[in-house]
Design a protein around this motif. Structure first.
Motif, PDB file in Angstrom:
ATOM      1  N   GLY A 254      24.988   0.562 -21.050  1.00  0.00           N
ATOM      2  CA  GLY A 254      23.806   0.820 -21.860  1.00  0.00           C
ATOM      3  C   GLY A 254      22.890   1.866 -21.260  1.00  0.00           C
ATOM      4  O   GLY A 254      22.909   2.129 -20.052  1.00  0.00           O
ATOM      5  N   VAL A 255      22.044   2.441 -22.105  1.00  0.00           N
ATOM      6  CA  VAL A 255      21.144   3.507 -21.677  1.00  0.00           C
ATOM      7  C   VAL A 255      20.126   3.015 -20.657  1.00  0.00           C
ATOM      8  O   VAL A 255      19.597   3.799 -19.856  1.00  0.00           O
ATOM      9  CB  VAL A 255      20.451   4.122 -22.914  1.00  0.00           C
ATOM     10  CG1 VAL A 255      19.508   3.119 -23.573  1.00  0.00           C
ATOM     11  CG2 VAL A 255      19.725   5.406 -22.583  1.00  0.00           C
ATOM     12  N   GLU A 256      19.851   1.710 -20.637  1.00  0.00           N
ATOM     13  CA  GLU A 256      18.922   1.120 -19.669  1.00  0.00           C
ATOM     14  C   GLU A 256      19.628   0.659 -18.400  1.00  0.00           C
ATOM     15  O   GLU A 256      18.990   0.222 -17.452  1.00  0.00           O
ATOM     16  CB  GLU A 256      18.165  -0.046 -20.302  1.00  0.00           C
ATOM     17  CG  GLU A 256      19.008  -1.282 -20.575  1.00  0.00           C
ATOM     18  CD  GLU A 256      20.102  -1.061 -21.596  1.00  0.00           C
ATOM     19  OE1 GLU A 256      21.297  -1.158 -21.223  1.00  0.00           O
ATOM     20  OE2 GLU A 256      19.766  -0.781 -22.765  1.00  0.00           O
ATOM     21  N   GLY A 257      20.970   0.736 -18.381  1.00  0.00           N
ATOM     22  CA  GLY A 257      21.727   0.384 -17.188  1.00  0.00           C
ATOM     23  C   GLY A 257      22.461  -0.937 -17.246  1.00  0.00           C
ATOM     24  O   GLY A 257      23.091  -1.324 -16.253  1.00  0.00           O
TER      25      GLY A 257
ATOM     26  N   PHE B  57      20.667  -2.361  -8.227  1.00  0.00           N
ATOM     27  CA  PHE B  57      20.745  -1.209  -7.331  1.00  0.00           C
ATOM     28  C   PHE B  57      19.475  -0.360  -7.316  1.00  0.00           C
ATOM     29  O   PHE B  57      19.364   0.567  -6.531  1.00  0.00           O
ATOM     30  CB  PHE B  57      21.947  -0.339  -7.700  1.00  0.00           C
ATOM     31  CG  PHE B  57      23.232  -1.105  -7.708  1.00  0.00           C
ATOM     32  CD1 PHE B  57      23.851  -1.457  -6.520  1.00  0.00           C
ATOM     33  CD2 PHE B  57      23.817  -1.506  -8.900  1.00  0.00           C
ATOM     34  CE1 PHE B  57      25.031  -2.180  -6.519  1.00  0.00           C
ATOM     35  CE2 PHE B  57      24.999  -2.225  -8.919  1.00  0.00           C
ATOM     36  CZ  PHE B  57      25.612  -2.573  -7.717  1.00  0.00           C
ATOM     37  N   GLY B  58      18.535  -0.635  -8.208  1.00  0.00           N
ATOM     38  CA  GLY B  58      17.214  -0.058  -8.114  1.00  0.00           C
ATOM     39  C   GLY B  58      17.064   1.392  -8.476  1.00  0.00           C
ATOM     40  O   GLY B  58      16.217   2.078  -7.912  1.00  0.00           O
ATOM     41  N   PHE B  59      17.864   1.897  -9.434  1.00  0.00           N
ATOM     42  CA  PHE B  59      17.715   3.312  -9.756  1.00  0.00           C
ATOM     43  C   PHE B  59      16.437   3.570 -10.565  1.00  0.00           C
ATOM     44  O   PHE B  59      15.944   2.714 -11.291  1.00  0.00           O
ATOM     45  CB  PHE B  59      18.936   3.846 -10.513  1.00  0.00           C
ATOM     46  CG  PHE B  59      19.175   3.223 -11.865  1.00  0.00           C
ATOM     47  CD1 PHE B  59      18.447   3.608 -12.981  1.00  0.00           C
ATOM     48  CD2 PHE B  59      20.164   2.262 -12.028  1.00  0.00           C
ATOM     49  CE1 PHE B  59      18.676   3.049 -14.221  1.00  0.00           C
ATOM     50  CE2 PHE B  59      20.404   1.696 -13.270  1.00  0.00           C
ATOM     51  CZ  PHE B  59      19.658   2.092 -14.364  1.00  0.00           C
TER      52      PHE B  59
ATOM     53  N   SER C   6      18.505   3.905  -5.912  1.00  0.00           N
ATOM     54  CA  SER C   6      17.532   4.477  -4.980  1.00  0.00           C
ATOM     55  C   SER C   6      16.645   3.358  -4.429  1.00  0.00           C
ATOM     56  O   SER C   6      16.501   2.305  -5.052  1.00  0.00           O
ATOM     57  CB  SER C   6      16.681   5.536  -5.671  1.00  0.00           C
ATOM     58  OG  SER C   6      16.098   5.029  -6.861  1.00  0.00           O
ATOM     59  N   PRO C   7      16.049   3.579  -3.240  1.00  0.00           N
ATOM     60  CA  PRO C   7      15.183   2.535  -2.661  1.00  0.00           C
ATOM     61  C   PRO C   7      14.012   2.228  -3.583  1.00  0.00           C
ATOM     62  O   PRO C   7      13.483   3.112  -4.265  1.00  0.00           O
ATOM     63  CB  PRO C   7      14.689   3.174  -1.352  1.00  0.00           C
ATOM     64  CG  PRO C   7      15.691   4.236  -1.038  1.00  0.00           C
ATOM     65  CD  PRO C   7      16.162   4.748  -2.366  1.00  0.00           C
ATOM     66  N   LYS C   8      13.607   0.985  -3.590  1.00  0.00           N
ATOM     67  CA  LYS C   8      12.476   0.591  -4.421  1.00  0.00           C
ATOM     68  C   LYS C   8      11.200   1.213  -3.877  1.00  0.00           C
ATOM     69  O   LYS C   8      10.912   1.158  -2.687  1.00  0.00           O
ATOM     70  CB  LYS C   8      12.357  -0.927  -4.462  1.00  0.00           C
ATOM     71  CG  LYS C   8      13.506  -1.602  -5.193  1.00  0.00           C
ATOM     72  CD  LYS C   8      13.334  -3.100  -5.293  1.00  0.00           C
ATOM     73  CE  LYS C   8      14.490  -3.741  -6.054  1.00  0.00           C
ATOM     74  NZ  LYS C   8      14.345  -5.212  -6.159  1.00  0.00           N
ATOM     75  N   GLY C   9      10.446   1.848  -4.765  1.00  0.00           N
ATOM     76  CA  GLY C   9       9.230   2.522  -4.365  1.00  0.00           C
ATOM     77  C   GLY C   9       8.329   2.728  -5.565  1.00  0.00           C
ATOM     78  O   GLY C   9       8.553   2.139  -6.633  1.00  0.00           O
ATOM     79  N   PRO C  10       7.329   3.580  -5.437  1.00  0.00           N
ATOM     80  CA  PRO C  10       6.371   3.758  -6.529  1.00  0.00           C
ATOM     81  C   PRO C  10       6.880   4.647  -7.662  1.00  0.00           C
ATOM     82  O   PRO C  10       6.268   4.698  -8.715  1.00  0.00           O
ATOM     83  CB  PRO C  10       5.174   4.406  -5.827  1.00  0.00           C
ATOM     84  CG  PRO C  10       5.781   5.162  -4.676  1.00  0.00           C
ATOM     85  CD  PRO C  10       6.941   4.321  -4.219  1.00  0.00           C
TER      86      PRO C  10
ATOM     87  N   GLY D 130      18.759   8.532  -2.545  1.00  0.00           N
ATOM     88  CA  GLY D 130      19.658   7.448  -2.905  1.00  0.00           C
ATOM     89  C   GLY D 130      19.690   6.355  -1.859  1.00  0.00           C
ATOM     90  O   GLY D 130      19.186   6.517  -0.739  1.00  0.00           O
ATOM     91  N   ASN D 131      20.301   5.232  -2.227  1.00  0.00           N
ATOM     92  CA  ASN D 131      20.384   4.093  -1.303  1.00  0.00           C
ATOM     93  C   ASN D 131      21.828   3.672  -1.027  1.00  0.00           C
ATOM     94  O   ASN D 131      22.087   2.530  -0.675  1.00  0.00           O
ATOM     95  CB  ASN D 131      19.588   2.903  -1.855  1.00  0.00           C
ATOM     96  CG  ASN D 131      20.169   2.350  -3.148  1.00  0.00           C
ATOM     97  OD1 ASN D 131      21.198   2.825  -3.640  1.00  0.00           O
ATOM     98  ND2 ASN D 131      19.517   1.341  -3.716  1.00  0.00           N
ATOM     99  N   GLY D 132      22.759   4.612  -1.169  1.00  0.00           N
ATOM    100  CA  GLY D 132      24.151   4.300  -0.885  1.00  0.00           C
ATOM    101  C   GLY D 132      24.930   3.746  -2.054  1.00  0.00           C
ATOM    102  O   GLY D 132      26.096   3.373  -1.893  1.00  0.00           O
ATOM    103  N   SER D 133      24.315   3.689  -3.240  1.00  0.00           N
ATOM    104  CA  SER D 133      25.016   3.175  -4.422  1.00  0.00           C
ATOM    105  C   SER D 133      25.122   4.244  -5.509  1.00  0.00           C
ATOM    106  O   SER D 133      24.993   3.949  -6.684  1.00  0.00           O
ATOM    107  CB  SER D 133      24.313   1.929  -4.966  1.00  0.00           C
ATOM    108  OG  SER D 133      22.972   2.226  -5.339  1.00  0.00           O
TER     109      SER D 133
END
Length: 485
Positions: A169-172, A194-196, A221-225, A235-238
């Motif tokens: 899906g478009v939302e992942g 995975f936090g994209f 990607s890592p969770k952030g603002p 990226g976070n390796g995924s």
């Protein structure tokens, strides 16, 4: 911002002197995951063999089970198409309104699977491909909102593998359901897992099946603002995640790359399997069984609002990539652990060989054919010599187009809705037929309703002699190859 969109198909002269073999930049090691419970597992995994009855009655031709067809190249092996077309166009077999989205259906064993959005529900619909008769539907809630005010529907096509169909899906959201009745087998929320950060137009890279794996370009990607893409986002390796296709368990994750809109491409080169992923920052070459990365070739425009969407084209040990926002195209010769640059558009100013937007070019006997150009007013259909990048011919004025190759012809769909039949010819543009797809007129002397309207951004597909095209809100089935009785 000018119009550009992805679904979820490319200076004149030869290349520069061949560069030396490039060593891959340091990549994070692929991580093999310990088994974990799948999101949904209310019955034992089924073997990937479709034992359901074949609902099709047309005896010749082949299925179209995944994005860009049985070979993943936009090429159909079927023969015997009508040429030229009748003055009124091809016979319309059936047509139906569809929901919001950009993807084409896939077809397997007489079943057509269409993935769209209706209200706040993403819906996978199964129909009989020869008649459009409804069989079942699978739905899940979605709240995706496009940053650039394009429609909020799916960009990807369903992928059929045996008795299972996968949707991204478009939302992942990633779902696996049964082809016979749409029963949910497993699901993974890749955004939560995975936090994209939402890409410009959401998720639009189709997964691919390799053995027991479902390989997905995730781009975590890592969770952030951050809530929207930035040039500093990491990226976070995924970047690429392989799931067990029967259970949804993560088998490995690889690379720090962010996601693009290009579907991974699988190929065998000198008896070795490869997976090529044209990610947001460039081309990744890797082993699809383990996720071990051989190389990363940087290739992206320097501006933030740029995307890679056209799929890599693999010919022997050559891999062609193209984008439309900056550097254009490049041809690599690949080998385990590295690559050699054969030619590149990067330093050729405005005279680039090919600049593919979302449509993937088609290779045939030494030449690439595809739509080159970022906008509808500057796009050209081109033929380019693969080995050198030499432009053999170009045809402006068609707007952005998508191609299907069959029986030595191209079925060409222009984004405004015109359908063309072109002869495959590396020496000149050769148009055989052109038409609009219209319903039969209700009264003599009047035109019938236009069935395929802008935006037509998905390439036509062909299965068992039936051609399927889609525009803004309608899917149309046409008879391209008459059935012999």
């Amino acid at each position: 911002m000018h119009r550009f969109v992805l679904i979820c198909a490319l200076v004149v002269g030869c290349g520069q002197p061949r560069a030396a073999i490039q060593e891959p930049p340091t990549q994070p090691q692929s991580r093999v995951e310990a088994p974990r419970p799948p999101a949904v597992a209310d019955q034992p995994p089924l073997a990937p063999v479709d034992t359901s009855a074949d609902l099709g009655t047309r005896k010749t031709g082949c299925d179209w089970p995944s994005f860009l067809g049985p070979f993943g190249t936009g090429v159909s092996p079927e023969k015997g198409i009508i040429h030229p077309w009748p003055g009124a166009g091809l016979r319309i077999v059936w047509h139906q309104k569809v929901g919001i989205g950009y993807g084409m259906p896939t077809i397997s064993r007489g079943r057509l699977f269409q993935f769209d959005r209706y209200g706040n529900q993403a819906r996978l619909t199964c129909m009989k491909n020869e008649t459009g008769e409804f069989l079942w539907k699978f739905e899940y809630p979605t709240d995706y909102a496009d940053f650039y005010s394009y429609n909020n529907g799916p960009r990807c096509s369903p992928i059929v593998d045996g008795d299972r169909v996968y949707i991204h899906g478009v939302e992942g959201m990633l779902h696996c359901v049964h082809t016979l009745d749409g029963k949910l087998l497993w699901k993974v929320d890749t955004q939560a897992e995975f936090g994209f950060v939402q890409n410009f137009f959401g998720v639009a890279s189709n997964p691919v099946v390799e053995g027991n794996l479902l390989i997905v370009q995730v781009g975590g990607s890592p969770k952030g603002p951050e809530t929207s893409p930035t040039l500093e986002l990491k990226g976070n390796g995924s970047g690429i995640v392989a799931f067990d296709k029967l259970t949804g368990r993560v088998v490995y994750r690889a690379t720090d790359e962010l996601a693009s809109y290009a579907t991974p491409v699988l190929a065998t080169i000198e008896k070795r399997r490869w997976c090529f992923v044209f990610a947001r920052g460039g081309l990744i070459g890797m082993d699809p069984a383990t996720g071990k990365v051989d190389f990363h070739y940087p290739w992206r425009a320097r501006i933030l609002e740029s995307v890679n969407a056209s799929l890599p084209v693999v010919v022997g040990d050559h891999v062609f990539i193209s984008e439309t926002y900056g550097p254009g195209s490049s041809l690599l010769k690949v080998k385990p652990g590295g690559y050699e640059v054969l030619w590149t558009d990067a330093d050729k100013g405005r005279q680039k060989s090919m600049q593919c937007h979302w449509s993937t070019p088609i290779y045939h006997e030494g030449y690439l054919y595809g739509s080159s150009g970022r906008h509808d007013n500057n796009a050209e259909l081109r033929c380019v010599e693969l080995e050198t990048g030499k432009v053999m011919w170009s045809r402006p004025g068609l707007t952005r187009t998508s191609l299907l190759m069959v029986d030595c012809y191209f079925i060409c769909l222009a984004e405004e809705g015109h359908l063309l039949l072109l002869k495959v010819n590396p020496h000149r543009y050769e148009e055989i037929s052109c038409c609009e797809v219209r319903a039969a007129p209700r009264k003599p002397g009047f035109e019938g309703e236009l069935l395929v309207e802008y935006p037509c951004w998905a390439a036509p597909i062909l299965s068992h002699g039936l051609l399927y095209v889609r525009g803004k809100d309608r899917l149309v089935c046409l008879e391209l190859i008459p059935e012999k009785h």
